[in-house]
Design a protein around this motif. Structure first.
Motif, PDB file in Angstrom:
ATOM      1  N   ARG A  14     -10.558 113.184 -19.754  1.00 59.98           N
ATOM      2  CA  ARG A  14     -11.408 112.063 -19.356  1.00 59.98           C
ATOM      3  C   ARG A  14     -12.535 112.578 -18.463  1.00 59.98           C
ATOM      4  O   ARG A  14     -13.706 112.177 -18.600  1.00 59.98           O
ATOM      5  CB  ARG A  14     -10.583 111.004 -18.625  1.00 59.98           C
ATOM      6  CG  ARG A  14     -11.432 109.820 -18.144  1.00 59.98           C
ATOM      7  CD  ARG A  14     -10.603 108.812 -17.374  1.00 59.98           C
ATOM      8  NE  ARG A  14      -9.918 109.383 -16.234  1.00 59.98           N
ATOM      9  CZ  ARG A  14     -10.513 109.727 -15.095  1.00 59.98           C
ATOM     10  NH1 ARG A  14     -11.827 109.560 -14.950  1.00 59.98           N
ATOM     11  NH2 ARG A  14      -9.813 110.242 -14.096  1.00 59.98           N
ATOM     12  N   ARG A  17     -15.117 114.428 -20.450  1.00 53.19           N
ATOM     13  CA  ARG A  17     -15.941 113.513 -21.239  1.00 53.19           C
ATOM     14  C   ARG A  17     -16.814 112.612 -20.362  1.00 53.19           C
ATOM     15  O   ARG A  17     -17.491 111.725 -20.857  1.00 53.19           O
ATOM     16  CB  ARG A  17     -15.058 112.635 -22.129  1.00 53.19           C
ATOM     17  CG  ARG A  17     -14.230 113.359 -23.189  1.00 53.19           C
ATOM     18  CD  ARG A  17     -14.963 114.492 -23.837  1.00 53.19           C
ATOM     19  NE  ARG A  17     -14.251 115.001 -25.008  1.00 53.19           N
ATOM     20  CZ  ARG A  17     -14.293 116.254 -25.413  1.00 53.19           C
ATOM     21  NH1 ARG A  17     -15.008 117.134 -24.730  1.00 53.19           N
ATOM     22  NH2 ARG A  17     -13.639 116.636 -26.490  1.00 53.19           N
ATOM     23  N   LEU A  19     -16.091 110.270 -18.296  1.00 49.94           N
ATOM     24  CA  LEU A  19     -15.692 108.869 -18.316  1.00 49.94           C
ATOM     25  C   LEU A  19     -14.958 108.539 -17.025  1.00 49.94           C
ATOM     26  O   LEU A  19     -14.041 109.257 -16.617  1.00 49.94           O
ATOM     27  CB  LEU A  19     -14.762 108.583 -19.506  1.00 49.94           C
ATOM     28  CG  LEU A  19     -15.374 108.651 -20.910  1.00 49.94           C
ATOM     29  CD1 LEU A  19     -14.265 108.565 -21.961  1.00 49.94           C
ATOM     30  CD2 LEU A  19     -16.381 107.535 -21.112  1.00 49.94           C
ATOM     31  N   GLN A  21     -12.373 106.125 -14.794  1.00 50.47           N
ATOM     32  CA  GLN A  21     -11.134 105.444 -15.180  1.00 50.47           C
ATOM     33  C   GLN A  21     -11.430 104.047 -15.703  1.00 50.47           C
ATOM     34  O   GLN A  21     -10.793 103.581 -16.648  1.00 50.47           O
ATOM     35  CB  GLN A  21     -10.167 105.387 -14.000  1.00 50.47           C
ATOM     36  CG  GLN A  21      -9.573 106.733 -13.634  1.00 50.47           C
ATOM     37  CD  GLN A  21      -8.604 106.641 -12.478  1.00 50.47           C
ATOM     38  OE1 GLN A  21      -8.756 105.811 -11.575  1.00 50.47           O
ATOM     39  NE2 GLN A  21      -7.604 107.522 -12.480  1.00 50.47           N
ATOM     40  N   PHE A  24     -12.903 104.529 -19.308  1.00 45.95           N
ATOM     41  CA  PHE A  24     -11.844 104.905 -20.237  1.00 45.95           C
ATOM     42  C   PHE A  24     -10.932 103.715 -20.506  1.00 45.95           C
ATOM     43  O   PHE A  24     -10.522 103.466 -21.649  1.00 45.95           O
ATOM     44  CB  PHE A  24     -11.043 106.071 -19.657  1.00 45.95           C
ATOM     45  CG  PHE A  24      -9.896 106.510 -20.517  1.00 45.95           C
ATOM     46  CD1 PHE A  24      -8.590 106.332 -20.103  1.00 45.95           C
ATOM     47  CD2 PHE A  24     -10.125 107.100 -21.747  1.00 45.95           C
ATOM     48  CE1 PHE A  24      -7.517 106.741 -20.893  1.00 45.95           C
ATOM     49  CE2 PHE A  24      -9.067 107.508 -22.545  1.00 45.95           C
ATOM     50  CZ  PHE A  24      -7.757 107.327 -22.116  1.00 45.95           C
ATOM     51  N   VAL A  35      -4.859 102.770 -16.366  1.00 46.36           N
ATOM     52  CA  VAL A  35      -5.250 104.172 -16.552  1.00 46.36           C
ATOM     53  C   VAL A  35      -4.679 105.029 -15.418  1.00 46.36           C
ATOM     54  O   VAL A  35      -4.166 106.129 -15.656  1.00 46.36           O
ATOM     55  CB  VAL A  35      -6.789 104.315 -16.612  1.00 46.36           C
ATOM     56  CG1 VAL A  35      -7.196 105.786 -16.671  1.00 46.36           C
ATOM     57  CG2 VAL A  35      -7.343 103.568 -17.809  1.00 46.36           C
ATOM     58  N   GLU A  39      -2.235 108.205 -16.102  1.00 42.57           N
ATOM     59  CA  GLU A  39      -2.565 109.565 -15.706  1.00 42.57           C
ATOM     60  C   GLU A  39      -1.584 110.114 -14.671  1.00 42.57           C
ATOM     61  O   GLU A  39      -1.389 111.328 -14.581  1.00 42.57           O
ATOM     62  CB  GLU A  39      -3.994 109.610 -15.167  1.00 42.57           C
ATOM     63  CG  GLU A  39      -5.031 109.328 -16.262  1.00 42.57           C
ATOM     64  CD  GLU A  39      -6.454 109.395 -15.750  1.00 42.57           C
ATOM     65  OE1 GLU A  39      -6.636 109.480 -14.508  1.00 42.57           O
ATOM     66  OE2 GLU A  39      -7.387 109.370 -16.587  1.00 42.57           O
ATOM     67  N   ALA A  55      -5.792 107.185 -27.271  1.00 39.37           N
ATOM     68  CA  ALA A  55      -6.417 108.007 -26.229  1.00 39.37           C
ATOM     69  C   ALA A  55      -7.086 109.232 -26.842  1.00 39.37           C
ATOM     70  O   ALA A  55      -8.187 109.620 -26.438  1.00 39.37           O
ATOM     71  CB  ALA A  55      -5.376 108.431 -25.199  1.00 39.37           C
ATOM     72  N   VAL A  58     -10.409 108.155 -28.386  1.00 37.77           N
ATOM     73  CA  VAL A  58     -11.430 107.869 -27.372  1.00 37.77           C
ATOM     74  C   VAL A  58     -11.957 109.164 -26.756  1.00 37.77           C
ATOM     75  O   VAL A  58     -13.157 109.304 -26.495  1.00 37.77           O
ATOM     76  CB  VAL A  58     -10.846 106.946 -26.287  1.00 37.77           C
ATOM     77  CG1 VAL A  58     -11.771 106.874 -25.084  1.00 37.77           C
ATOM     78  CG2 VAL A  58     -10.604 105.552 -26.861  1.00 37.77           C
ATOM     79  N   LEU A  59     -11.074 110.139 -26.552  1.00 38.93           N
ATOM     80  CA  LEU A  59     -11.458 111.388 -25.902  1.00 38.93           C
ATOM     81  C   LEU A  59     -11.979 112.439 -26.884  1.00 38.93           C
ATOM     82  O   LEU A  59     -12.384 113.524 -26.475  1.00 38.93           O
ATOM     83  CB  LEU A  59     -10.271 111.953 -25.110  1.00 38.93           C
ATOM     84  CG  LEU A  59      -9.775 111.071 -23.958  1.00 38.93           C
ATOM     85  CD1 LEU A  59      -8.485 111.624 -23.384  1.00 38.93           C
ATOM     86  CD2 LEU A  59     -10.835 110.952 -22.876  1.00 38.93           C
ATOM     87  N   ASP A 358     -18.211 101.595 -29.140  1.00 43.99           N
ATOM     88  CA  ASP A 358     -17.944 102.220 -27.846  1.00 43.99           C
ATOM     89  C   ASP A 358     -19.009 101.823 -26.822  1.00 43.99           C
ATOM     90  O   ASP A 358     -18.696 101.532 -25.654  1.00 43.99           O
ATOM     91  CB  ASP A 358     -17.912 103.742 -27.990  1.00 43.99           C
ATOM     92  CG  ASP A 358     -16.659 104.230 -28.714  1.00 43.99           C
ATOM     93  OD1 ASP A 358     -15.749 103.405 -28.940  1.00 43.99           O
ATOM     94  OD2 ASP A 358     -16.603 105.426 -29.054  1.00 43.99           O
TER      95      ASP A 358
END
Length: 382
Positions: A14, A17, A19, A21, A24, A35, A39, A55, A58-59, A358
């Motif tokens: 994350r 990338r 992003l 929390q 994401f 999130v 994590e 996940a 998205v990642l 997105d």
């Protein structure tokens, strides 16, 4: 599964990338607290596979990376596609046979293939092209089976180029298995044509199809083996890094005469197109800022010299790059510019639909209204 290790992997990726929390969580349809718990490894002792798959999407990493003990970087319509898939599985197409009839003459066939490629590059008719391909593949297969001598070799060239176009359409439609099948057939037809230029073109398209199918190492190995065979050299012991290969492409582009046809075999080959692939490579590696810098360095004249399909492709990659770099508001304009250049490149591609979705979830600042209108044109749910 070690939920704490998985949580650490998700947090690491994350961060890579860029992003938060909150961002994401928005892409996952969850809250910031959710999130934080995920994590920390305290969300649940054994995270559901569906959650981890979401996940990973998205990642932009393989699921195996989130399950790994390390966090190293990984090596990484519908109706028309069904019709294409069906024709590729037909007995006469697979076996290369034909009824006892007069085949299409090779000049008419060549013009038909040429026209289809021109339509593709103009991005005027991706969807309608999909409907044309079964007939074109049938005509080319029958011509290759029934002609003799030089006409048969010309028919095999046309068949390979038809299959290469099929591969390119399938990649854009998000059908990598169709692309790989067409790519393999294109290579076989190219071999039968005896034309080294057609063979090189078919190898390039198969490499593209294999990459889209999640097999980048196989793609690189095949492309290099083909290059070694065609140049009568031994393949290198280890694959060159992508930047080195792009540098070599730049060197070759610089050697082209000023009046050379940069669109030979519909490659749009030029220094500008090499830059386009640099942008795409940075996006693939999630190096958005670097990709945006390459795209921004191109002049308006350089971009205008590309076919419409290539210009739209560059613009959508620029939108991806801005998004990865955290400049989501700036991502909306290139998407709209790409739509003006080639509507189906934006409205008809699953990859672009995902980017629009997105951006809607993450927010695009002052571009929200235009993005919402674009999403409606893409047929995405409100």
């Amino acid at each position: 599964m070690d939920s704490r290790r998985i949580g650490e992997n998700i947090a690491c990726w994350r961060g890579r990338r860029r992003l938060t929390q909150t961002a994401f969580g928005a892409l996952m349809g969850k809250s910031k607290r959710w999130v934080q718990d995920l994590e920390a490894g305290s969300r649940q002792a054994d995270p559901r596979l569906s959650v981890l798959e979401a996940a990973a999407r998205v990642l932009s990493v393989p699921l195996a990376v989130l399950l790994s003990d390390t966090v190293d970087e990984p090596g990484d319509q519908a109706d028309e596609m069904e019709a294409i898939r069906a024709v590729l599985h037909r007995h006469d197409i697979v076996t290369g046979t034909a009824p006892d009839a007069d085949p299409l003459d090779v000049e008419t066939l060549r013009r038909s293939v040429h026209h289809a490629w021109r339509l593709f590059q103009s991005s005027a008719a991706f969807t309608s092209l999909g409907g044309r391909m079964p007939g074109l593949l049938t005509d080319a297969t029958q011509a290759a089976a029934l002609h003799e001598g030089d006409d048969q070799l010309a028919a095999y060239r046309a068949l390979s180029m038809s299959l290469q176009l099929t591969e390119a359409l399938a990649v854009k439609a998000g059908a990598p298995e169709v692309a790989a099948l067409a790519g393999h057939r294109a290579v076989l037809a190219a071999e039968r044509s005896g034309d080294p230029v057609i063979q090189a073109s078919a190898a390039r398209h198969l490499a593209d199809a294999l990459t889209a199918d999640g097999q980048p190492h196989a793609a690189a190995a095949f492309a290099q083996a083909t290059a070694a065979t065609l140049t009568d050299r031994h393949a290198p012991a280890a694959a060159r890094a992508v930047p080195d290969l792009l540098d070599q492409a730049d060197e070759h582009a610089a050697q082209l005469p000023v009046d050379a046809d940069g669109n030979a075999l519909f490659t749009a080959f030029s220094s500008t197109n090499v830059a386009l692939y640099r942008v795409a490579t940075h996006v693939k590696l999630y190096e958005g800022a670097a990709g945006a810098a390459v795209a921004q360095a191109l002049t308006a004249d350089e971009r205008a010299a590309l076919p419409r399909e290539r210009r739209a492709h560059l613009l959508t990659d620029l939108a991806h790059a801005y998004t990865q770099a955290g400049q989501r508001e700036k991502a909306v304009d290139p998407l709209l510019d790409a739509e003006r250049e080639a509507p189906e490149e934006v409205l008809g591609r699953p990859r672009t639909h995902q980017l629009v979705q997105d951006l809607r979830l993450l927010g695009a600042g002052s571009g929200e209204g235009r993005l919402r209108a674009l999403a409606e044109r893409c047929g995405l749910p409100a």
